[in-house]
Scaffold this active site. Sequence first.
Site, PDB file in Angstrom:
ATOM      1  N   LYS A  85       2.119   2.264  -4.979  1.00  0.00           N
ATOM      2  CA  LYS A  85       2.777   1.727  -6.181  1.00  0.00           C
ATOM      3  C   LYS A  85       1.937   1.964  -7.425  1.00  0.00           C
ATOM      4  CE  LYS A  85       2.993  -2.387  -4.543  1.00  0.00           C
ATOM      5  NZ  LYS A  85       2.566  -2.092  -3.180  1.00  0.00           N
ATOM      6  N   GLY A  89      -4.359  -4.305  -4.267  1.00  0.00           N
ATOM      7  CA  GLY A  89      -5.265  -3.255  -4.721  1.00  0.00           C
ATOM      8  C   GLY A  89      -4.497  -2.007  -5.094  1.00  0.00           C
ATOM      9  N   HIS A  90      -4.736  -1.507  -6.281  1.00  0.00           N
ATOM     10  CA  HIS A  90      -4.102  -0.257  -6.684  1.00  0.00           C
ATOM     11  C   HIS A  90      -5.179   0.779  -6.937  1.00  0.00           C
ATOM     12  CE1 HIS A  90      -0.213  -1.835  -7.007  1.00  0.00           C
ATOM     13  NE2 HIS A  90      -0.353  -2.469  -8.153  1.00  0.00           N
ATOM     14  N   ASP A 147       0.810  -1.225   0.000  1.00  0.00           N
ATOM     15  CA  ASP A 147       0.000   0.000   0.000  1.00  0.00           C
ATOM     16  C   ASP A 147       0.840   1.271   0.000  1.00  0.00           C
ATOM     17  OD1 ASP A 147      -2.279  -1.706   0.394  1.00  0.00           O
ATOM     18  OD2 ASP A 147      -1.756  -1.771   2.524  1.00  0.00           O
ATOM     19  N   GLN A 153       2.152  -6.009  -3.318  1.00  0.00           N
ATOM     20  CA  GLN A 153       2.412  -6.046  -1.877  1.00  0.00           C
ATOM     21  C   GLN A 153       3.717  -5.322  -1.545  1.00  0.00           C
ATOM     22  OE1 GLN A 153       1.755  -9.564  -3.143  1.00  0.00           O
ATOM     23  NE2 GLN A 153      -0.378  -9.018  -3.027  1.00  0.00           N
TER      24      GLN A 153
END
Length: 429
Positions: free
Chosen positions: A16, A40-41, A13, A223
């Site tokens: 990225k 999740g992005h 988180d 990650q």
Amino acid sequence: MPGLVIVGAQWGDEGKGKVTDLLAEQADVVVRFQGGNNAGHTIVRDGEEFKLHLIPSGILHRDTTCAIGNGVVIDPKIISEEIDGLKRRGVVTANLKISANAHLIMPYHVLLDTAGEQQLGSLKIGTTRRGIGPCYADKASRLGIRVQDLLDEKILRQKIMAAMEPKRQMLRPHAKDPMLDLHAMTEEYVTYGHRLEPHIADTAHLCWDALDNGRQVLFEGAQGVLLDLDHGTYPFVTSSNPVAGAACIGAGVGPKDIDDVWGIAKAYTTRVGAGPFPSELDDEVAEHLGTVGREVGTTTGRARRTGWLDLVALRYAVRLNGMTGLVMTKLDVLSGLETLRVATRYRGEEGARFDEFPYHQSVLHHASAEYEELPGWSEDIGDVRSLEDLPAAARDYLDYISEFAGVPVKLIGVGPARDQVIWADGAEA
Ligand code: GDP
């Protein structure tokens, strides 16, 4: 820099998504090399927010080829939905390529993930319960189902049967679950196969072609390195290897194909799920970081744990990945804090001091951070676009990090929007 790997330098988180999106603009190929839809992005583009879980962030660039490498585990339902969602918003997805060798998350993986966490009780790892760990376990057991298997119904059925056999005992409570019906499952997955077929490709070859022709390939890690299966805070880790070295395995290139490794770190620290976190806070600063930084998981919606920047862990991450540069995101979140702290040493349970990230689990679990204090700044820095225009205290903060970690800071994030960045060398990379 034809081959650039981007990794999360903390516990994930780190922002990225936005950084990859920026760098993807100059890349010919963006390839994901590990993880699954637990990554999740969030990318903000022209005021529009895109949440991607599996598809590389580069998809928003029409001319960039986006590959999902063999090292990724894919839930075909999720990726189909993600493709449909992007199409609905007018994003061209023809450039999405999926490795035929990537492994598939099956319905029983999801059930086993949840059952496993429930059995662990208070020892639970805090997985996202998406079946990713059990999928990687099947891969190692040679019981995995791969993307290419979707294209042959007979083989698919045989492989599903073989994979479910040793899981009978654990799946017994779900014996009547229609999700586990062999016939229905095979049918469903064959349908996904038809939908994904235009995207299935030899993604390693695609990377070689680009690299051999001097084109840029961006290897996108998911990650963070402290969640690495081998080098992170085991067992509170992810089930794959987010370190830069894994880019070679998960995309199918050699170590010599990697020219640069950039680590993305927040200007502070967050962590989702259980496990050690020596610089964790539980005070008004924690609240400031959580609220101003909007620290809620993209994939899970879970509130993240927050703390000061941990330089012991960051220096470890730099060495472990052979980083050549750092990207410091969310510097803006620190505005308004009078004094900043950075963890420069750990103190063990019996008073021992640790300058290096301890390899022993028990030591790390009981370690608390010792800090260096640095002056904060009160100015809003959201509109700053050059290092010189940053408050002196913010520049000093970045210099301190860079010196301690032993690598230059290349890029700085000063807000969630795409243009809210500062390139340290004054120009875009
Ligand atoms: P990722 O998985 O590493 O991409 O991280 P997430 O997407 O979970 O979290 C990043 C969040 O921080 C997103 O909402 C971004 O829009 C936001 N973000 C990224 N960079 C910055 C920054 O420099 N400042 C602020 N305030 N937010 C940022």
